[in-house]
Design a protein around this motif. Structure first.
Motif, short mmCIF file in Angstrom:
data_model
loop_
_atom_site.label_atom_id
_atom_site.label_comp_id
_atom_site.label_asym_id
_atom_site.label_seq_id
_atom_site.Cartn_x
_atom_site.Cartn_y
_atom_site.Cartn_z
N VAL A 66 1.74 6.14 -25.70
CA VAL A 66 3.10 6.23 -26.23
C VAL A 66 3.04 6.14 -27.75
O VAL A 66 2.40 5.26 -28.31
N THR A 67 3.71 7.11 -28.39
CA THR A 67 3.82 7.08 -29.85
C THR A 67 5.29 6.92 -30.21
O THR A 67 6.14 7.66 -29.71
N ALA A 68 5.57 5.94 -31.05
CA ALA A 68 6.93 5.77 -31.58
C ALA A 68 6.92 6.27 -33.02
O ALA A 68 5.97 6.02 -33.77
N TYR A 69 7.98 6.99 -33.41
CA TYR A 69 8.11 7.56 -34.76
C TYR A 69 9.29 6.90 -35.47
O TYR A 69 10.41 6.95 -34.96
N TRP A 70 9.01 6.31 -36.62
CA TRP A 70 10.05 5.72 -37.45
C TRP A 70 10.54 6.73 -38.49
O TRP A 70 9.93 7.79 -38.69
N ASN A 71 11.61 6.37 -39.21
CA ASN A 71 12.01 7.10 -40.41
C ASN A 71 10.93 6.87 -41.48
O ASN A 71 9.95 6.16 -41.23
N SER A 130 4.17 6.37 -37.72
CA SER A 130 4.15 6.32 -36.26
C SER A 130 3.13 5.29 -35.78
O SER A 130 2.25 4.86 -36.53
N TRP A 131 3.29 4.90 -34.52
CA TRP A 131 2.38 3.93 -33.92
C TRP A 131 2.11 4.33 -32.49
O TRP A 131 3.05 4.58 -31.73
N THR A 132 0.83 4.40 -32.12
CA THR A 132 0.44 4.82 -30.78
C THR A 132 -0.18 3.67 -30.02
O THR A 132 -1.06 2.97 -30.54
N SER A 133 0.29 3.45 -28.81
CA SER A 133 -0.22 2.40 -27.92
C SER A 133 -0.47 3.03 -26.56
O SER A 133 -0.04 4.14 -26.30
N THR A 134 -1.15 2.27 -25.70
CA THR A 134 -1.39 2.76 -24.34
C THR A 134 -0.71 1.83 -23.35
O THR A 134 -0.87 0.61 -23.42
N ILE A 135 0.06 2.41 -22.45
CA ILE A 135 0.66 1.61 -21.38
C ILE A 135 -0.45 1.19 -20.43
O ILE A 135 -1.22 2.06 -19.97
N SER A 166 12.24 8.52 -32.64
CA SER A 166 11.84 9.34 -31.48
C SER A 166 10.56 8.78 -30.88
O SER A 166 9.90 7.91 -31.48
N TYR A 167 10.23 9.30 -29.69
CA TYR A 167 9.05 8.82 -28.95
C TYR A 167 8.29 10.03 -28.40
O TYR A 167 8.88 11.06 -28.12
N LYS A 168 7.01 9.80 -28.18
CA LYS A 168 6.21 10.77 -27.45
C LYS A 168 5.45 10.00 -26.36
O LYS A 168 4.79 8.99 -26.64
N PHE A 169 5.58 10.46 -25.13
CA PHE A 169 4.83 9.88 -24.01
C PHE A 169 3.94 10.99 -23.50
O PHE A 169 4.44 11.98 -22.96
#
Ligand SMILES: *[C@@H]1O[C@H](CO)[C@@H](O)[C@H](O)[C@H]1NC(C)=O
Ligand SMILES: *[C@@H]1O[C@H](CO)[C@@H](O)[C@H](O)[C@H]1NC(C)=O
Ligand SMILES: *[C@@H]1O[C@H](CO)[C@@H](O)[C@H](O)[C@H]1NC(C)=O
Ligand SMILES: [Cu+2]
Length: 246
Positions: free
Chosen positions: A92-97, A156-161, A28-31
């Motif tokens: 943007v945060t991407a969530y892994w298993n 999870s990993w958070t980056s900035t566009i 899943s993702y969080k923007f």
């Protein structure tokens, strides 16, 4: 009858868990504050609606020139493909298993989709890197890696566009490169579609742009590496282009 069926499907499920639990991908993702569910692998794509492109396996890609390296296997556009509308400059945060590996870099790429992302053959897109983390501290075997930080941070990993990025349709590609095995690299890429808004007008120059496959080769020092044969080294060269921050 019902009970034996339940046992049979439980047995099937249990037998599949070891196969898929050793690896994984972005679920899943969080923007900003908006959460988006990813594609659900091991399920039919029929009826699935997501901003993510299809990916069918938790297993890694082990060849840096694999035809599916851009957006995983099979990387297809969903019949009900969505894109997330996101302002440039958003986190943007991407969530892994529950991610099982802690050794290797985290890399995040974007690519413009000049003809729309839903039409795009992702192997032709020109990706630029917006974020990366390799060996953060310590040595190759016992040190802290980007991937270890990801695990510590709720998988999870958070980056900035980049805030100055020109508006338009883009693919975002999150990639983990696990190098805990000395025999072969393990690439885990997943892609999602974005519509970037804002008044920015920046785009990366050609020196920042790569395709997948194309960006990596087996001879890259960060791709084919036996960390155990170089256990005391404290340097690691993250593969791919330099990060473009806008
Ligand atoms: C941890 O990740 C899950 C998704 O895997 C998410 O639902 C949850 O909100 C996250 N927790 C925190 C504290 O961010
Ligand atoms: C790493 O350093 C330790 C301690 O000095 C040493 O015993 C070991 O042989 C070194 N490993 C390699 C691969 O050089
Ligand atoms: C570490 O640096 C040495 C010396 O410059 C280089 O030969 C080696 O390839 C580097 N290791 C990695 C994993 O990039
Ligand atoms: Cu794995």
């Amino acid at each position: 009858m019902k009970l034996s069926l339940a046992f049979a499907s439980l047995a099937t499920l249990v037998s599949q868990i070891p196969l898929i639990s050793a690896h994984g991908g972005v679920l899943s993702y969080k923007f900003g504050d908006a959460t988006y569910q990813g594609f659900v692998p091991y399920n039919t794509p029929v009826g699935q609606t997501s901003i993510q492109r299809e990916w069918d396996t938790y297993n890694p890609i082990t060849d840096p020139t694999d035809a599916s390296l851009s957006c995983n296997i099979n990387g297809a556009t969903l019949a009900e493909q969505l894109s997330a509308t996101v302002a440039a400059g958003t986190q943007v945060t991407a969530y892994w298993n529950a991610w099982p590996h802690t050794i290797g870099p985290v890399m995040v790429y974007m690519a413009a989709c000049p003809s729309g992302c839903s039409n795009a053959d992702t192997s032709t897109l020109e990706f630029f890197k917006i974020d990366e983390a390799g060996l953060i501290s310590g040595d190759l075997v016992t040190g802290l890696w980007g991937m270890g930080e990801l695990v510590q941070n709720n998988n999870s990993w958070t980056s900035t566009i980049p805030a100055s990025l020109a508006s338009g349709e883009y693919m975002i590609r999150h990639e983990l490169l696990a190098i805990h095995t000395s025999d072969q690299p393990q690439f885990y890429p997943e892609c999602a579609q974005l519509i970037i808004t804002g008044s920015g007008s920046s785009t990366p120059s050609s020196s920042y742009l790569v395709t997948f496959p194309g960006a990596y080769s087996a001879s890259d020092p960060g791709v084919t590496i036996d960390i155990y044969a170089n256990e005391n080294e404290t340097n690691y060269t993250i593969p791919g282009p330099a990060v473009w921050s806008g």
